[in-house]
Motif scaffolding. Structure first.
Motif: not given
Length: 423
Positions: A252-257, A237-246
């Motif tokens: 959100f970076g693409v959306a901001y640009v 679950l921790h690995a999934i959370a990290v992957r989802t966070g990335c």
């Protein structure tokens, strides 16, 4: 005496003093060592996935940004996100064919044929745009189905059948257009808006980013639960959370640009929805599993009682459909259709995008997202060349070099997997 003193100090530390927290240095070092070890294991086993193409894309962006500071500007990146859609959709269809270990050389001609059918029906004959669009897409589906059925029934290599299709569909396109040469589309029409419409409200882009990250987490967690229930290896679950966070950070970076220019392009939204939908089809449906199985071994698929004829026909039908849709987006970008539609480097770029993105030429390995990454590399090179006034010849050399490197990596990866008994 020394033992007594040591014991006394140990007891004092245990009774009165607070236990010291473990130093972070060794923990970070061990985590880094584990990361390096995992990377080495995947490298030796030929399981790097999309890492090589991501690194290539990073190098391309850094290089062109250093040459021209406007390369990573919101305007240029927004235009780049629209430019990848037409050829990218065609490349997605190519992925399906490559998964069978085959090649479709007719996609360029089918894209031009679909665009011509739409233009003649709508502009010259007054057929409503929505109806002309449906007929154009179905024309691509029919062309792909004919080729797929011919390949499955005659067992003639797809290379030969689709090469004949390249000539046939191109001739049919020229016949449909006649002597008119170029047909201009309505700049305010439905097809033209496919690449000219933008969602200007910031909430749309950010909402899509949030939905995407949430969907990734839910799908990954569901897959983890299903695998754990049957005792199969699964991500924590921790690995999934990290992957989802990335993924969330990137989204959100693409959306901001995009919001800093004109907002979310409709073309990009359609592209991502189609790619995600077809990825679900490939990885989570019975049909998708049949495609991967057939790409692994045709003979084994026959012995497993898979309908090889149906799968091959369906795959070429998907390729033809995606070629038609991509052709309409390409026509939308320039709001015209001509006798040169579907020609030039379109076919080469579509195939190169799928291969550069990580789809194996040997069949059985790849995803629809491979086409997105590969198309980003190719179009980034083209955009960088244009913005730095570099001769087009250099673009072909760079794209060819990247394609050659991708093929070499694919071959080496397959050899490594064979050595480890995984291919």
């Amino acid at each position: 005496m020394r033992r007594t003193a040591d014991t006394t100090r140990a007891e004092g530390a245990g009774s009165g003093a607070e236990p010291r927290p473990p130093r972070r240095g060794p923990v970070v070092a061990r985590a880094a060592e584990r990361g390096v070890e995992v990377f080495r294991r995947k490298l030796s086993a030929g399981e790097l996935g999309s890492l090589p193409v991501v690194l290539v894309l990073a190098v391309v962006w850094i290089t062109f940004q250093s040459l021209n500071e406007n390369f990573l500007s919101p305007r240029n990146l927004s235009n780049l996100s629209v430019d990848i859609v037409g050829t990218g959709l065609i490349a997605v269809g190519i992925v399906f064919v490559l998964l069978l270990g085959e090649l479709d050389l007719s996609v360029g001609s089918i894209s031009g044929l679909a665009a011509a059918v739409f233009a003649v029906l709508n502009v010259k004959n007054g057929v409503p745009e929505w109806l002309a669009l449906i007929v154009a897409v179905l024309a691509g589906t029919a062309a792909g189905t004919v080729q797929g059925y011919s390949i499955a029934r005659t067992r003639v290599p797809a290379f030969v059948v689709t090469l004949a299709g390249l000539l046939t569909w191109n001739g049919l396109m020229l016949s449909i257009l006649g002597n008119s040469g170029t047909v201009n589309l309505d700049e305010n029409g439905l097809v033209a808006k496919l690449t000219s419409y933008y969602f200007t409200h910031d909430v749309v882009a950010y909402g899509l980013a949030a939905v995407s990250a949430g969907a990734v987490f839910l799908v990954s967690d569901q897959d983890r639960r299903r695998r754990r229930a049957v005792g199969m290896p699964h991500r924590s679950l921790h690995a999934i959370a990290v992957r989802t966070g990335c993924i969330a950070v990137i989204a959100f970076g693409v959306a901001y640009v995009l919001n800093r220019f004109q907002g979310l392009p409709l073309a990009l939204l359609i592209f991502l929805v189609v790619v995600a939908g077809l990825d679900v089809v490939l990885r989570r449906t019975h049909y998708g599993r049949q495609v991967y199985a057939l790409g692994g071994s045709v003979e084994a698929a026959r012995r497993a009682s898979l309908s090889v004829t149906w799968v091959q026909t369906a795959v070429l039908a998907v390729s033809g459909t995606m070629a038609a849709v991509g052709g309409l987006f390409l026509a939308s970008r320039i709001t015209s259709v001509s006798q040169s539609s579907g020609s030039g480097v379109l076919l080469v770029n579509a195939i190169a995008a799928a291969v550069i993105g990580g789809t194996s030429l040997f069949g059985g390995r790849g995803t629809t997202w491979s086409a997105v990454l590969g198309m980003l590399v190719i179009q980034s090179v083209a955009s960088g060349m244009a913005i730095t006034d570099t001769p087009p010849a250099v673009q072909f050399v760079i794209t060819g070099g990247v394609l050659f490197a991708a093929v070499v990596i694919d071959a080496l990866s397959r050899h490594s997997q064979e050595a480890h008994g995984r291919a």
